[in-house]
Design an enzyme around this catalytic site. Sequence first.
Site, PDB file in Angstrom:
ATOM      1  N   HIS A 142      69.549   2.721 -10.667  1.00  0.00           N
ATOM      2  CA  HIS A 142      71.129   2.104 -11.043  1.00  0.00           C
ATOM      3  C   HIS A 142      70.885   1.590 -12.512  1.00  0.00           C
ATOM      4  O   HIS A 142      71.992   2.151 -13.244  1.00  0.00           O
ATOM      5  CB  HIS A 142      71.563   1.432 -10.054  1.00  0.00           C
ATOM      6  CG  HIS A 142      72.832   0.878 -10.420  1.00  0.00           C
ATOM      7  ND1 HIS A 142      73.934   1.185  -9.934  1.00  0.00           N
ATOM      8  CD2 HIS A 142      73.176  -0.468 -11.318  1.00  0.00           C
ATOM      9  CE1 HIS A 142      75.000   0.481 -10.490  1.00  0.00           C
ATOM     10  NE2 HIS A 142      74.315  -0.501 -11.252  1.00  0.00           N
ATOM     11  N   GLU A 143      70.014   0.718 -12.682  1.00  0.00           N
ATOM     12  CA  GLU A 143      70.092  -0.066 -13.891  1.00  0.00           C
ATOM     13  C   GLU A 143      69.691   1.093 -15.083  1.00  0.00           C
ATOM     14  O   GLU A 143      70.198   1.055 -16.128  1.00  0.00           O
ATOM     15  CB  GLU A 143      68.979  -1.198 -14.080  1.00  0.00           C
ATOM     16  CG  GLU A 143      69.334  -2.199 -12.992  1.00  0.00           C
ATOM     17  CD  GLU A 143      70.662  -2.911 -13.058  1.00  0.00           C
ATOM     18  OE1 GLU A 143      71.314  -2.771 -14.317  1.00  0.00           O
ATOM     19  OE2 GLU A 143      71.663  -3.032 -12.145  1.00  0.00           O
ATOM     20  N   HIS A 146      72.752   2.823 -16.188  1.00  0.00           N
ATOM     21  CA  HIS A 146      73.316   2.252 -17.179  1.00  0.00           C
ATOM     22  C   HIS A 146      73.050   2.415 -18.540  1.00  0.00           C
ATOM     23  O   HIS A 146      73.778   2.821 -19.834  1.00  0.00           O
ATOM     24  CB  HIS A 146      73.550   0.791 -17.061  1.00  0.00           C
ATOM     25  CG  HIS A 146      74.311   0.396 -15.828  1.00  0.00           C
ATOM     26  ND1 HIS A 146      75.693   0.457 -15.810  1.00  0.00           N
ATOM     27  CD2 HIS A 146      74.149  -0.677 -14.985  1.00  0.00           C
ATOM     28  CE1 HIS A 146      76.343   0.049 -14.706  1.00  0.00           C
ATOM     29  NE2 HIS A 146      75.107  -0.762 -14.225  1.00  0.00           N
ATOM     30  N   GLU A 197      80.109   1.526 -13.278  1.00  0.00           N
ATOM     31  CA  GLU A 197      79.234   0.960 -11.915  1.00  0.00           C
ATOM     32  C   GLU A 197      79.076   2.261 -11.234  1.00  0.00           C
ATOM     33  O   GLU A 197      78.050   2.455 -10.535  1.00  0.00           O
ATOM     34  CB  GLU A 197      80.002  -0.046 -11.174  1.00  0.00           C
ATOM     35  CG  GLU A 197      79.811  -1.544 -11.593  1.00  0.00           C
ATOM     36  CD  GLU A 197      78.145  -1.814 -12.014  1.00  0.00           C
ATOM     37  OE1 GLU A 197      77.230  -1.411 -10.989  1.00  0.00           O
ATOM     38  OE2 GLU A 197      77.519  -2.136 -12.980  1.00  0.00           O
TER      39      GLU A 197
HETATM   40 ZN   LIG Z   1      75.328  -1.844 -12.500  1.00  0.00          ZN
END
Ligand SMILES: [Zn+2]
Length: 274
Positions: A142-143, A146, A197
């Site tokens: 997830h990170e 980004h 997100e």
């Molecule tokens: Zn996030």
Amino acid sequence: MNRKLVISLLISVAFAGACQTVETTKGSAVGVDRRQHMMVSSEAVNASAEKAYQDVLAQAQKQNALDRDAAAVGRVKAIAGRLIPATGALRPDAPGWKWEMHVLSSKEVNAWCMPGGKIAVYTGLIEQLKPSDDELAAVMGHEIGHALREHGREQASRAMVEQLGVGILGAVTGVNTNLAQTIADVTIMLPHSREQETEADRIGVELAARAGYDPRAAVSLWQKMQKLGGRQPPQFLSTHPSNDARIKDVEQDAAKVMPLYQAAKAGGTASAGK
Ligand SMILES: [Zn+2]
């Protein structure tokens, strides 16, 4: 001309070279294809992120909190070692970034990846969530999502537009402490937009699957996060609101990338995590 108009014009001129619409990732299996408007170059953002990251590491070193947990460091490096090659499917340049990953000793439940691939995982996340390798891969994926989508650069660009004229002209020209501070803030402290997100969730499950980690672990990961909520939710939850809708979305995304996971496992190079 009034003063505000003059300032706006000056800023337009200063941004003219940097303002562009970009496609940060391509060919995602989970339908992430939004085009983004950037007011600052990725070179400036990455150089500033590098500075911000070094500052965080120096601070941690001073507090004797840098890479103290050898087991955690080993896990984070091993997982990153599988996720990073998988980024190439979405961004051919990404596997060649100057990736770095460190574990910070802190009670905080947190993890992040600064622009250009500078990862931090806090021991608080590992101690409180007790994630399996698949779940830790879900957080890190997830990170990394980004970073691949350059959300930090996008947020810095938005901040520039919003703060018209407030000492930001210097920020477009290269490394500078304002931009480094903005990058640190948007990576560590400030929430991303809901849209960002969702993109990071989607890219995260895809990266995990491509790396041979069970993408369904993102579901149990967010459920564990949700349980940590309550009266004093950890910082990670304030920047990553965990709710039933999010968990449902992640469940659907994970189902979409199951063939990638099965192919990665069958490929033999990536064994399934615990
Ligand atoms: Zn996030």
